[in-house]
Motif scaffolding. Sequence first.
Motif, PDB file in Angstrom:
ATOM      1  N   LEU A  66       0.819  -1.209   0.000  1.00  0.00           N
ATOM      2  CA  LEU A  66       0.000   0.000   0.000  1.00  0.00           C
ATOM      3  C   LEU A  66       0.857   1.265   0.000  1.00  0.00           C
ATOM      4  CD1 LEU A  66      -2.953  -1.037   2.348  1.00  0.00           C
ATOM      5  CD2 LEU A  66      -2.914  -0.910  -0.159  1.00  0.00           C
ATOM      6  N   ILE A  67       1.978   1.227   0.701  1.00  0.00           N
ATOM      7  CA  ILE A  67       2.894   2.381   0.674  1.00  0.00           C
ATOM      8  C   ILE A  67       3.451   2.566  -0.734  1.00  0.00           C
ATOM      9  CG2 ILE A  67       5.168   3.189   1.460  1.00  0.00           C
ATOM     10  CD1 ILE A  67       4.377   2.153   4.262  1.00  0.00           C
ATOM     11  N   VAL A 103       1.977   1.689  -3.517  1.00  0.00           N
ATOM     12  CA  VAL A 103       0.859   2.223  -4.310  1.00  0.00           C
ATOM     13  C   VAL A 103       0.683   3.709  -4.024  1.00  0.00           C
ATOM     14  CG1 VAL A 103      -1.658   2.160  -4.557  1.00  0.00           C
ATOM     15  CG2 VAL A 103      -0.349   0.021  -4.571  1.00  0.00           C
ATOM     16  N   LEU A 104       0.772   4.086  -2.762  1.00  0.00           N
ATOM     17  CA  LEU A 104       0.631   5.493  -2.388  1.00  0.00           C
ATOM     18  C   LEU A 104       1.743   6.339  -3.008  1.00  0.00           C
ATOM     19  CD1 LEU A 104      -0.825   7.674  -0.719  1.00  0.00           C
ATOM     20  CD2 LEU A 104       0.685   7.077   1.179  1.00  0.00           C
ATOM     21  N   THR A 130       1.110   6.611  -6.735  1.00  0.00           N
ATOM     22  CA  THR A 130      -0.037   7.483  -6.985  1.00  0.00           C
ATOM     23  C   THR A 130       0.321   8.948  -6.764  1.00  0.00           C
ATOM     24  OG1 THR A 130      -1.533   5.707  -6.318  1.00  0.00           O
ATOM     25  CG2 THR A 130      -2.444   7.935  -6.351  1.00  0.00           C
ATOM     26  N   LEU A 131       1.064   9.217  -5.694  1.00  0.00           N
ATOM     27  CA  LEU A 131       1.470  10.603  -5.433  1.00  0.00           C
ATOM     28  C   LEU A 131       2.377  11.131  -6.542  1.00  0.00           C
ATOM     29  CD1 LEU A 131       2.075  10.550  -1.576  1.00  0.00           C
ATOM     30  CD2 LEU A 131       0.288  11.799  -2.817  1.00  0.00           C
ATOM     31  N   SER A 188      12.465   5.874  -1.144  1.00  0.00           N
ATOM     32  CA  SER A 188      11.599   4.693  -1.147  1.00  0.00           C
ATOM     33  C   SER A 188      12.326   3.484  -0.577  1.00  0.00           C
ATOM     34  CB  SER A 188      11.121   4.379  -2.568  1.00  0.00           C
ATOM     35  OG  SER A 188      10.332   5.423  -3.061  1.00  0.00           O
ATOM     36  N   SER A 211       2.424  -4.049  -5.482  1.00  0.00           N
ATOM     37  CA  SER A 211       3.013  -2.947  -6.236  1.00  0.00           C
ATOM     38  C   SER A 211       2.986  -3.211  -7.739  1.00  0.00           C
ATOM     39  CB  SER A 211       4.460  -2.741  -5.769  1.00  0.00           C
ATOM     40  OG  SER A 211       5.096  -1.772  -6.548  1.00  0.00           O
TER      41      SER A 211
END
Length: 175
Positions: free
Chosen positions: A18-19, A21-22, A25-26, A44, A87
């Motif tokens: 989820l991180i 993906v975040l 997305t950002l 990252s 991911s």
Amino acid sequence: MDEIIKKNGVLFGVITGLISVLITTLIYSIDLKLFISMWIGFASIGAYIVIGVILLSKTKKDLKGVFTFKDAFTTYFISAIIGILISVTFNFILFNLIDPAVKDTLKDLTIKYMADTMQKFNTPASAINEAMKKIQENDPYSAIELVKGSIFKIAFSALFGLLLALIFKSKSSHE
């Protein structure tokens, strides 16, 4: 396999995914140039290292300090596999189904960045042209390339997991 190991591996794998993906997305929402930013890449990686350390610290604590090398590695590897799968699945959906046109923009940005970087290192023009041709022919977000990238990420995660397992394993009673 111990339930704590499975539970923590899965939980932190989902968190890692989820991180990822975040972050993707950002970057997608803010500025596509950030996809080729070295500092974003290092940040990252740093975040994933911190998550791995927290995962193994928590799991060792949950197991009351009895944490074998195998258990530490297994916990980390479960987490890594799940995070990578989430991911890669998201990247495939974003770059192949939601907005396939962005792949061309990213390719152009990559070509410009690589050409500039190679020129700074006085790389011969023929080598730069050859590298640019290879980038032009490649689609890093195709299903095949994403799978290839996943294999590399899994291998790197396995090596990193071995190192973390050495650090976090319980000391034997013979030491």
